[in-house]
Design a protein around this motif. Structure first.
Motif, PDB file in Angstrom:
ATOM      1  N   GLU A   5       0.850  -1.193   0.000  1.00  0.00           N
ATOM      2  CA  GLU A   5       0.000   0.000   0.000  1.00  0.00           C
ATOM      3  C   GLU A   5       0.889   1.247   0.000  1.00  0.00           C
ATOM      4  OE1 GLU A   5      -4.198   1.216   2.083  1.00  0.00           O
ATOM      5  OE2 GLU A   5      -2.543   0.710   3.420  1.00  0.00           O
ATOM      6  N   LEU A   6       1.299   1.651  -1.187  1.00  0.00           N
ATOM      7  CA  LEU A   6       2.191   2.801  -1.327  1.00  0.00           C
ATOM      8  C   LEU A   6       1.431   4.114  -1.279  1.00  0.00           C
ATOM      9  CD1 LEU A   6       4.482   1.414  -4.167  1.00  0.00           C
ATOM     10  CD2 LEU A   6       4.874   1.357  -1.691  1.00  0.00           C
ATOM     11  N   VAL A   7       0.132   4.067  -1.500  1.00  0.00           N
ATOM     12  CA  VAL A   7      -0.732   5.243  -1.385  1.00  0.00           C
ATOM     13  C   VAL A   7      -1.968   4.818  -0.590  1.00  0.00           C
ATOM     14  CG1 VAL A   7      -2.102   6.983  -2.590  1.00  0.00           C
ATOM     15  CG2 VAL A   7       0.090   6.231  -3.546  1.00  0.00           C
ATOM     16  N   GLN A   8      -2.153   5.426   0.552  1.00  0.00           N
ATOM     17  CA  GLN A   8      -3.286   5.092   1.410  1.00  0.00           C
ATOM     18  C   GLN A   8      -4.424   6.077   1.156  1.00  0.00           C
ATOM     19  OE1 GLN A   8      -1.380   5.401   5.236  1.00  0.00           O
ATOM     20  NE2 GLN A   8      -0.683   3.266   5.209  1.00  0.00           N
ATOM     21  N   LEU A   9      -5.635   5.545   1.056  1.00  0.00           N
ATOM     22  CA  LEU A   9      -6.823   6.379   0.857  1.00  0.00           C
ATOM     23  C   LEU A   9      -7.811   6.101   1.975  1.00  0.00           C
ATOM     24  CD1 LEU A   9      -8.709   8.264  -0.724  1.00  0.00           C
ATOM     25  CD2 LEU A   9      -9.368   6.292  -2.135  1.00  0.00           C
ATOM     26  N   ARG A  10      -8.173   7.145   2.706  1.00  0.00           N
ATOM     27  CA  ARG A  10      -9.159   7.045   3.772  1.00  0.00           C
ATOM     28  C   ARG A  10     -10.181   8.159   3.575  1.00  0.00           C
ATOM     29  NH1 ARG A  10      -6.340   3.299   3.721  1.00  0.00           N
ATOM     30  NH2 ARG A  10      -5.074   2.356   5.382  1.00  0.00           N
ATOM     31  N   VAL A  11     -11.463   7.850   3.744  1.00  0.00           N
ATOM     32  CA  VAL A  11     -12.529   8.831   3.555  1.00  0.00           C
ATOM     33  C   VAL A  11     -13.401   8.862   4.800  1.00  0.00           C
ATOM     34  CG1 VAL A  11     -14.495   9.550   2.150  1.00  0.00           C
ATOM     35  CG2 VAL A  11     -12.536   8.422   1.065  1.00  0.00           C
ATOM     36  N   GLN A  12     -13.665  10.074   5.302  1.00  0.00           N
ATOM     37  CA  GLN A  12     -14.545  10.231   6.458  1.00  0.00           C
ATOM     38  C   GLN A  12     -15.216  11.599   6.389  1.00  0.00           C
ATOM     39  OE1 GLN A  12     -12.668   9.608  10.264  1.00  0.00           O
ATOM     40  NE2 GLN A  12     -14.498  10.112  11.430  1.00  0.00           N
ATOM     41  N   ASP A  13     -16.523  11.611   6.525  1.00  0.00           N
ATOM     42  CA  ASP A  13     -17.301  12.854   6.603  1.00  0.00           C
ATOM     43  C   ASP A  13     -17.009  13.791   5.439  1.00  0.00           C
ATOM     44  OD1 ASP A  13     -18.414  11.954   9.007  1.00  0.00           O
ATOM     45  OD2 ASP A  13     -16.794  12.840  10.186  1.00  0.00           O
ATOM     46  N   GLY A  14     -16.931  13.241   4.239  1.00  0.00           N
ATOM     47  CA  GLY A  14     -16.743  14.061   3.049  1.00  0.00           C
ATOM     48  C   GLY A  14     -15.328  14.511   2.792  1.00  0.00           C
ATOM     49  N   VAL A  15     -14.378  14.048   3.614  1.00  0.00           N
ATOM     50  CA  VAL A  15     -12.968  14.427   3.445  1.00  0.00           C
ATOM     51  C   VAL A  15     -12.150  13.173   3.143  1.00  0.00           C
ATOM     52  CG1 VAL A  15     -10.917  15.421   4.532  1.00  0.00           C
ATOM     53  CG2 VAL A  15     -13.176  16.393   5.001  1.00  0.00           C
ATOM     54  N   ALA A  16     -11.399  13.207   2.054  1.00  0.00           N
ATOM     55  CA  ALA A  16     -10.506  12.099   1.702  1.00  0.00           C
ATOM     56  C   ALA A  16      -9.080  12.453   2.098  1.00  0.00           C
ATOM     57  CB  ALA A  16     -10.572  11.816   0.199  1.00  0.00           C
ATOM     58  N   ALA A  17      -8.419  11.503   2.742  1.00  0.00           N
ATOM     59  CA  ALA A  17      -6.996  11.646   3.054  1.00  0.00           C
ATOM     60  C   ALA A  17      -6.224  10.720   2.127  1.00  0.00           C
ATOM     61  CB  ALA A  17      -6.729  11.293   4.506  1.00  0.00           C
ATOM     62  N   VAL A  18      -5.357  11.297   1.311  1.00  0.00           N
ATOM     63  CA  VAL A  18      -4.502  10.528   0.402  1.00  0.00           C
ATOM     64  C   VAL A  18      -3.075  10.669   0.924  1.00  0.00           C
ATOM     65  CG1 VAL A  18      -3.672  10.253  -1.961  1.00  0.00           C
ATOM     66  CG2 VAL A  18      -6.048  10.953  -1.546  1.00  0.00           C
ATOM     67  N   THR A  19      -2.519   9.568   1.423  1.00  0.00           N
ATOM     68  CA  THR A  19      -1.209   9.601   2.068  1.00  0.00           C
ATOM     69  C   THR A  19      -0.204   8.791   1.272  1.00  0.00           C
ATOM     70  OG1 THR A  19      -2.278   9.768   4.243  1.00  0.00           O
ATOM     71  CG2 THR A  19       0.053   9.178   4.213  1.00  0.00           C
ATOM     72  N   LEU A  20       0.856   9.429   0.828  1.00  0.00           N
ATOM     73  CA  LEU A  20       1.950   8.740   0.159  1.00  0.00           C
ATOM     74  C   LEU A  20       2.693   7.931   1.212  1.00  0.00           C
ATOM     75  CD1 LEU A  20       3.191  11.786  -1.955  1.00  0.00           C
ATOM     76  CD2 LEU A  20       1.465  10.071  -2.576  1.00  0.00           C
ATOM     77  N   ASN A  21       2.931   6.656   0.944  1.00  0.00           N
ATOM     78  CA  ASN A  21       3.382   5.755   1.999  1.00  0.00           C
ATOM     79  C   ASN A  21       4.643   4.991   1.604  1.00  0.00           C
ATOM     80  OD1 ASN A  21       3.177   4.450   4.537  1.00  0.00           O
ATOM     81  ND2 ASN A  21       2.154   2.694   3.580  1.00  0.00           N
ATOM     82  N   ARG A  22       5.701   5.759   1.370  1.00  0.00           N
ATOM     83  CA  ARG A  22       7.032   5.189   1.142  1.00  0.00           C
ATOM     84  C   ARG A  22       8.018   5.953   2.018  1.00  0.00           C
ATOM     85  NH1 ARG A  22      10.546   5.209  -3.626  1.00  0.00           N
ATOM     86  NH2 ARG A  22      11.476   3.176  -3.370  1.00  0.00           N
ATOM     87  N   PRO A  23       7.772   5.989   3.317  1.00  0.00           N
ATOM     88  CA  PRO A  23       8.542   6.889   4.186  1.00  0.00           C
ATOM     89  C   PRO A  23      10.030   6.605   4.203  1.00  0.00           C
ATOM     90  CG  PRO A  23       7.266   5.324   5.489  1.00  0.00           C
ATOM     91  CD  PRO A  23       6.778   5.204   4.077  1.00  0.00           C
ATOM     92  N   GLU A  24      10.410   5.339   3.979  1.00  0.00           N
ATOM     93  CA  GLU A  24      11.835   4.992   4.008  1.00  0.00           C
ATOM     94  C   GLU A  24      12.593   5.623   2.852  1.00  0.00           C
ATOM     95  OE1 GLU A  24       9.911   2.132   1.253  1.00  0.00           O
ATOM     96  OE2 GLU A  24       9.396   3.051   3.180  1.00  0.00           O
ATOM     97  N   ARG A  25      11.874   6.063   1.804  1.00  0.00           N
ATOM     98  CA  ARG A  25      12.486   6.734   0.663  1.00  0.00           C
ATOM     99  C   ARG A  25      11.890   8.127   0.479  1.00  0.00           C
ATOM    100  NH1 ARG A  25      17.165   5.352  -0.576  1.00  0.00           N
ATOM    101  NH2 ARG A  25      16.826   6.426  -2.543  1.00  0.00           N
ATOM    102  N   LEU A  26      11.487   8.747   1.565  1.00  0.00           N
ATOM    103  CA  LEU A  26      10.936  10.108   1.543  1.00  0.00           C
ATOM    104  C   LEU A  26       9.751  10.227   0.584  1.00  0.00           C
ATOM    105  CD1 LEU A  26      14.213  12.257   1.660  1.00  0.00           C
ATOM    106  CD2 LEU A  26      12.833  11.409   3.563  1.00  0.00           C
ATOM    107  N   ASN A  27       8.981   9.134   0.473  1.00  0.00           N
ATOM    108  CA  ASN A  27       7.783   9.097  -0.378  1.00  0.00           C
ATOM    109  C   ASN A  27       8.084   9.453  -1.826  1.00  0.00           C
ATOM    110  OD1 ASN A  27       6.138   8.413   1.897  1.00  0.00           O
ATOM    111  ND2 ASN A  27       6.227  10.568   2.492  1.00  0.00           N
ATOM    112  N   SER A  28       9.298   9.126  -2.248  1.00  0.00           N
ATOM    113  CA  SER A  28       9.679   9.423  -3.631  1.00  0.00           C
ATOM    114  C   SER A  28       8.896   8.536  -4.591  1.00  0.00           C
ATOM    115  CB  SER A  28      11.186   9.250  -3.828  1.00  0.00           C
ATOM    116  OG  SER A  28      11.600   7.964  -3.412  1.00  0.00           O
ATOM    117  N   MET A  29       8.781   9.010  -5.820  1.00  0.00           N
ATOM    118  CA  MET A  29       7.909   8.382  -6.810  1.00  0.00           C
ATOM    119  C   MET A  29       8.589   7.215  -7.506  1.00  0.00           C
ATOM    120  SD  MET A  29       6.322  11.731  -8.692  1.00  0.00           S
ATOM    121  CE  MET A  29       5.264  12.910  -7.857  1.00  0.00           C
TER     122      MET A  29
END
Length: 266
Positions: A5-29
């Motif tokens: 899961e390199l990109v996490q998607l969470r939705v609550q109360d009309g707000v989506a949180a999109v979190t880049l999830n490669r912290p060991e590489r500074l979330n590089s692409m």
């Protein structure tokens, strides 16, 4: 084996949180991260119940751009025949267009390192807020690259053409205070307050009149291409739509009755 899961998607109360999830590489692409980011942003763009989107990074970085440990450009187009490489990159770059043009308001919560294409992603968002620990760099020139993900289009419109040219052509890092001074970010928060503050802003947007929010964003996007007269035409049409909507009438009643309006998106 399940896909990381390199990109996490969470939705609550009309707000989506999109979190880049490669912290060991500074979330590089990487190509895998970009595939997942594309799917996540396509999902939120197509969901009318989502009113605001917060883009951020896990760990101590927002996004450091391409992962140069994988080669030039992060190896995003490795293994693809030369004739198809620009087309594949352009498909991934559609993420910036989604951030910039989707009906929901997009907000970059810049929690740390923000460079290269990561900065381009932040610039594609409607709003940008930073942690006091955030560090910025256009960085393309240092990597022997000309730039991608729309930064040469968005950054001049945010900070002005002269400053944008300097950031691209001199390519020196700068801190959150400088980003706020030149107007790249709207506000800087202490690191532990960034996400609570940004999600608070997103929550306010999500509870506002949906039709009005989407029409405001459409007006702002269209103004980047339309002349003044055309912008006036679009404003008049969309403003009238809001006046005649159920939410417009509800907002007026709530103002008179001194209560919180109850919007339905109609």
């Amino acid at each position: 084996m399940s896909e990381p899961e390199l990109v996490q998607l969470r939705v609550q109360d009309g707000v989506a949180a999109v979190t880049l999830n490669r912290p060991e590489r500074l979330n590089s692409m990487t190509a895998d991260l970009l595939e997942q980011a594309t799917r996540a942003l396509e999902t939120v763009a197509a969901d009318p119940s989502i009113r605001a989107v917060v883009l951020t990074g896990a760990g101590r970085a927002f996004c450091a751009g391409g992962d140069l440990s994988r080669g030039a450009g992060g190896g995003v187009t490795d293994g693809v025949d030369p004739e198809s490489r620009a087309g594949l990159l352009r498909r991934f770059m559609e993420t910036s267009k989604l951030l910039h043009e989707m009906p929901a308001v997009t907000i970059a919560a810049i929690n740390g390192a923000c460079a290269g294409a990561g900065l381009s992603w932040a610039c594609a968002c409607d709003l940008r807020y930073a942690s006091a620990k955030a560090k910025f760099n256009v960085a393309f020139l240092n990597a022997g690259l000309s730039g991608d993900f729309g930064g040469t289009w968005t950054l001049p419109r945010i900070i002005g053409y002269g400053r944008a040219r300097e950031k691209y052509l001199v390519s020196e890092p700068f801190d959150a205070a400088e980003a706020e001074r030149i107007g790249l970010v709207s506000r800087v928060f202490d690191a532990d307050r960034l996400l609570p503050e940004v999600f608070g802003i997103a929550g306010k947007i999500a509870t506002a009149a949906p039709l009005a929010v989407s029409r405001i964003k459409q007006n702002l996007v269209d103004s980047e291409f339309a002349d003044f007269g055309r912008s006036l035409d679009l404003e008049a049409r969309r403003h009238t739509e809001c006046v005649e909507s159920d939410d417009g009438r509800e907002a007026a009643r709530a103002f008179v009755e001194k209560r919180v309006p109850q919007f339905t998106g109609r």
